[in-house]
Design an enzyme around this catalytic site. Structure first.
Site, PDB file in Angstrom:
ATOM      1  N   ARG A 193      -2.006   3.571  -2.485  1.00  0.00           N
ATOM      2  CA  ARG A 193      -2.489   4.693  -3.290  1.00  0.00           C
ATOM      3  C   ARG A 193      -2.839   5.919  -2.451  1.00  0.00           C
ATOM      4  NH1 ARG A 193      -7.102   2.197  -6.703  1.00  0.00           N
ATOM      5  NH2 ARG A 193      -7.622   4.381  -6.768  1.00  0.00           N
ATOM      6  N   CYS A 194      -2.843   5.781  -1.140  1.00  0.00           N
ATOM      7  CA  CYS A 194      -3.213   6.879  -0.243  1.00  0.00           C
ATOM      8  C   CYS A 194      -1.962   7.606   0.253  1.00  0.00           C
ATOM      9  CB  CYS A 194      -3.987   6.321   0.947  1.00  0.00           C
ATOM     10  SG  CYS A 194      -4.365   7.535   2.219  1.00  0.00           S
ATOM     11  N   SER A 195      -1.888   8.909   0.004  1.00  0.00           N
ATOM     12  CA  SER A 195      -0.703   9.683   0.405  1.00  0.00           C
ATOM     13  C   SER A 195      -0.538   9.717   1.923  1.00  0.00           C
ATOM     14  CB  SER A 195      -0.768  11.103  -0.157  1.00  0.00           C
ATOM     15  OG  SER A 195      -1.893  11.795   0.358  1.00  0.00           O
TER      16      SER A 195
END
Length: 100
Positions: A14-16
């Site tokens: 979920r972390c870019s």
């Protein structure tokens, strides 16, 4: 066979920034072990070893913007051991990605 240890990425899909790190490593042709650290959190000993390699203190690895940090730890001055306790108890607080 190379003596270079495999690359390990502690990753949160979920972390870019974590996704970008995985992409960058793949583009370089590096095979990496990708660990979803929320599903398989690093142990306290693993965290200590990573922090030593990074030259960081446990408090520097804490994500202070996460709700759990604000609810439980905000406004407190945590020792290194308390910071490690928080990281082990709440892996979402681990700043990512970590590439080893």
């Amino acid at each position: 066979m190379s003596d270079t240890p495999p690359v390990r990425i502690y990753h949160n899909q979920r972390c870019s920034k974590s996704r970008a790190a995985c992409q960058l490593i793949a583009e370089r042709g590096v095979t990496a072990e990708i660990i979803d650290y929320l599903a398989t959190p690093p142990s306290r000993e693993d965290l200590r070893a990573m922090l030593k390699m990074l030259g960081m203190r446990p408090s520097e690895l804490l994500r202070r913007g996460e709700a759990v940090f604000k609810e439980i730890y905000a406004g407190r001055s945590l020792s290194d051991e308390e910071s490690l306790d928080a990281l082990v108890a709440h892996p979402i607080l681990i700043e990512r990605p970590i590439v080893v």
